[in-house]
Design a protein around this motif. Structure first.
Motif, short mmCIF file in Angstrom:
data_model
loop_
_atom_site.label_atom_id
_atom_site.label_comp_id
_atom_site.label_asym_id
_atom_site.label_seq_id
_atom_site.Cartn_x
_atom_site.Cartn_y
_atom_site.Cartn_z
N THR A 67 0.03 3.34 -0.15
CA THR A 67 0.53 3.77 -1.45
C THR A 67 0.74 2.57 -2.37
O THR A 67 0.51 2.65 -3.57
N ALA A 68 1.14 1.44 -1.81
CA ALA A 68 1.35 0.22 -2.59
C ALA A 68 0.02 -0.49 -2.76
O ALA A 68 -0.47 -1.16 -1.85
N ILE A 69 -0.58 -0.34 -3.92
CA ILE A 69 -1.85 -1.02 -4.21
C ILE A 69 -1.60 -2.51 -4.39
O ILE A 69 -2.39 -3.34 -3.95
N ILE A 107 11.10 -6.44 -8.40
CA ILE A 107 9.82 -6.26 -7.71
C ILE A 107 9.08 -5.08 -8.34
O ILE A 107 9.66 -4.00 -8.51
N ASP A 108 7.83 -5.30 -8.69
CA ASP A 108 6.95 -4.23 -9.17
C ASP A 108 6.05 -3.79 -8.03
O ASP A 108 5.45 -4.63 -7.36
N VAL A 109 5.95 -2.49 -7.85
CA VAL A 109 4.99 -1.92 -6.91
C VAL A 109 4.02 -1.08 -7.74
O VAL A 109 4.44 -0.15 -8.44
N GLY A 110 2.75 -1.44 -7.68
CA GLY A 110 1.72 -0.69 -8.39
C GLY A 110 1.16 0.42 -7.51
O GLY A 110 0.77 0.16 -6.37
N VAL A 111 1.16 1.64 -8.05
CA VAL A 111 0.66 2.81 -7.31
C VAL A 111 -0.34 3.57 -8.19
O VAL A 111 -0.36 3.39 -9.40
N LYS A 112 -1.14 4.42 -7.55
CA LYS A 112 -2.08 5.26 -8.31
C LYS A 112 -1.35 6.36 -9.05
O LYS A 112 -1.70 6.70 -10.17
N HIS A 147 10.76 -1.53 -9.06
CA HIS A 147 10.14 -0.76 -10.14
C HIS A 147 8.79 -0.28 -9.62
O HIS A 147 7.89 -1.09 -9.37
N ILE A 148 8.64 1.02 -9.45
CA ILE A 148 7.37 1.56 -8.99
C ILE A 148 6.67 2.14 -10.22
O ILE A 148 7.22 3.00 -10.91
N ASN A 153 -1.70 -1.25 -13.32
CA ASN A 153 -2.40 -1.57 -14.57
C ASN A 153 -2.04 -0.67 -15.74
O ASN A 153 -2.74 -0.68 -16.75
N GLY A 154 -0.95 0.09 -15.60
CA GLY A 154 -0.42 0.85 -16.74
C GLY A 154 0.34 -0.10 -17.66
O GLY A 154 0.51 -1.29 -17.38
#
Length: 175
Positions: A36-38, A59-64, A108-109, A113-114
């Protein structure tokens, strides 16, 4: 030192330990979130060498998709993260780690790239490359912390003009 009571403001000198604390948490988050964590990134002031900061690791976690977060919520909570919904910012899911009197991490999820994701990365990267901006931001943060010791909302809002000016410069450099 890491951690701060919820709602309070205290700015301390940069610590190289913050990078190590982040790295440990990054490993845990990749383990908990799996595919889930890209991408996971250290953002916020503690990610910028030399910048005085509140001693809380952002912490930023990038997800789809933010919908993917639901399947990991219980696991995150079992590992000390408290669900904070979007904490007033549309387009993200937020968790806080640590007791109310000693918050240590903000998670922060966001959509990879948003706009929120990019803003955190652009801001961090610009400051990492611009020592003068780091010095200016440190001075601003210390002055605001002295003024708003027990008013996190006003402290945060008072930084917006500076943050927006840096984001504008950062985006101009990227485009």
């Amino acid at each position: 030192m890491i951690g701060l009571a919820r709602g309070t403001v205290k700015v301390v000198p940069y610590s190289f330990n913050w990078k190590e604390i982040y790295k440990e948490e990054e490993k845990l988050l990749y383990h908990l979130l799996g595919e889930t964590a890209i991408d996971i990134q250290h953002v916020g002031s503690t990610s910028i060498e030399g910048l005085d900061s509140k001693p809380i690791i952002d912490i930023d976690v990038g997800v789809k998709s933010l919908d993917d977060v639901d399947k990991h919520r219980n696991l995150l909570e079992a590992n000390g993260y408290q669900f904070r919904d979007n904490a007033g910012i549309e387009g993200r899911v937020m968790f806080a780690k640590g007791r109310e009197d000693l918050r240590t991490h903000y998670l922060h999820i966001e959509i990879i790239n948003g706009e929120l994701w990019k803003n955190h990365i652009y801001f961090r990267n610009y400051l990492r490359l611009n020592k003068e901006a780091v010095e200016e931001y440190s001075k601003l943060k210390k002055n605001l912390a002295a003024k708003y010791t027990n008013d996190r909302g006003s402290y945060t809002n008072a930084k917006n003009e500076f943050i927006n000016s840096i984001l504008k410069k950062a985006k101009e450099e990227v485009d």
